[in-house]
Design a protein around this motif. Structure first.
Motif, short mmCIF file in Angstrom:
data_model
loop_
_atom_site.label_atom_id
_atom_site.label_comp_id
_atom_site.label_asym_id
_atom_site.label_seq_id
_atom_site.Cartn_x
_atom_site.Cartn_y
_atom_site.Cartn_z
N LYS A 1 -5.21 -0.86 -8.45
CA LYS A 1 -6.58 -1.34 -8.61
C LYS A 1 -7.56 -0.24 -8.98
CE LYS A 1 -5.87 -5.05 -5.34
NZ LYS A 1 -5.84 -5.35 -3.93
N ASN A 2 -7.27 1.01 -8.59
CA ASN A 2 -8.28 2.06 -8.72
C ASN A 2 -7.98 3.16 -9.73
OD1 ASN A 2 -10.28 1.28 -6.59
ND2 ASN A 2 -8.40 1.26 -5.39
N ASP B 1 1.50 2.99 -10.57
CA ASP B 1 2.01 1.98 -9.64
C ASP B 1 3.52 1.79 -9.81
OD1 ASP B 1 1.18 0.70 -12.15
OD2 ASP B 1 1.71 -1.21 -11.20
N SER C 1 -0.67 -0.80 -4.27
CA SER C 1 -1.75 -1.74 -4.60
C SER C 1 -3.09 -1.03 -4.78
CB SER C 1 -1.88 -2.81 -3.51
OG SER C 1 -2.12 -2.20 -2.25
N TYR C 2 -3.34 -0.03 -3.96
CA TYR C 2 -4.59 0.74 -4.07
C TYR C 2 -4.67 1.43 -5.43
CZ TYR C 2 -8.19 4.21 -3.38
OH TYR C 2 -9.31 4.99 -3.55
N LEU C 3 -3.61 2.12 -5.80
CA LEU C 3 -3.60 2.83 -7.08
C LEU C 3 -3.63 1.87 -8.26
CD1 LEU C 3 -1.19 5.71 -6.14
CD2 LEU C 3 -3.61 5.91 -6.68
N TRP D 1 0.85 -1.19 0.00
CA TRP D 1 0.00 0.00 0.00
C TRP D 1 0.89 1.24 0.00
CZ3 TRP D 1 -0.99 4.48 2.50
CH2 TRP D 1 -2.20 5.09 2.20
N PRO D 2 0.61 2.28 -0.69
CA PRO D 2 -0.56 2.61 -1.52
C PRO D 2 -0.43 2.18 -2.98
CG PRO D 2 0.81 4.55 -1.34
CD PRO D 2 1.49 3.45 -0.54
#
Length: 162
Positions: free
Chosen positions: A130-131, A141, A126-128, A123-124
Motif C-alpha cells: 500500500k505504501n 511485496d 500488505s503495508y509495503l 503484514w509487512p
C-alpha cells in the motif's frame, strides 16, 4: 488490459516482454498465477544447470533489475502495478526456491506457498504493497512473499514434512 493501455505497450519491446512474464501476464484471468507458472521452467533450469551461488546471483539481478523493468512498463502503461505486470511474480518464485532441492513436490509446494503469501499479503507485505510506489513498490511485496515462502518451504523440509 483495456485498448488504450494495450496501445502503449508492445511484446516486441524486451522490457515489456519481461514485465509481462514472457506474455503470461496477458492471461485474461489470474495473471499473477500465470506469471508464477511461467517462472517454473526458469526456476527448474537454474536449479538443475547452475550452482547455488549463480542461482542466487541471477535471483538478485532479476529482483533488482525488476524494479526498473516494472517501473518502466508501469510508466509506459500510465497505470501503477497493472495486473499484467508479473515480473515481480517471476522474481518472487525465484526467491522462494533458493537452496530448495528440486522435485515436483518442492516446486508445487513453493508455488502454493508463494501464491498464498502473494494473495493474502500478511503484514509487512500488505503495508509495503500500500505504501511503496514505482517499480520498487511493484516488486517489494512479491520479494517479501518470496522470502516468506522460502522460509515456509525450508521449515517444511527441516521438519521432514516433505
Amino acid at each position: 488490459m483495456d485498448k488504450q493501455i494495450r496501445q502503449r505497450v508492445s511484446m516486441l519491446n524486451p522490457v515489456h516482454f519481461l514485465a509481462f512474464g514472457f506474455g503470461s501476464g496477458l492471461a485474461p484471468k489470474a495473471p499473477g498465477t500465470f506469471g508464477t507458472i511461467a517462472a517454473l521452467p526458469l526456476v527448474a533450469a537454474l536449479a538443475l544447470y547452475t550452482s547455488l551461488p549463480i542461482y542466487i546471483a541471477i535471483t538478485i539481478i532479476a529482483s533488482v533489475v525488476g524494479i526498473w523493468i516494472c517501473g518502466i512498463t508501469a510508466n509506459d502503461m500510465q497505470v501503477h502495478d497493472d495486473s499484467s505486470i508479473v515480473w515481480d511474480e517471476v522474481a518472487g518464485m525465484l526467491i522462494t526456491m533458493i537452496a530448495v532441492p528440486l522435485s515436483w513436490q518442492t516446486l508445487l509446494l513453493g508455488f502454493i506457498l508463494f501464491r498464498i503469501f502473494d494473495i493474502l499479503k500478511p503484514w509487512p507485505i500488505s503495508y509495503l504493497d500500500k505504501n511503496a510506489h514505482g517499480g520498487f513498490g511493484i516488486m517489494i511485496d512479491d520479494v517479501l512473499a518470496g522470502i516468506f515462502a522460502l522460509g515456509g518451504i525450508h521449515l517444511t523440509l527441516f521438519m521432514g514434512w516433505l
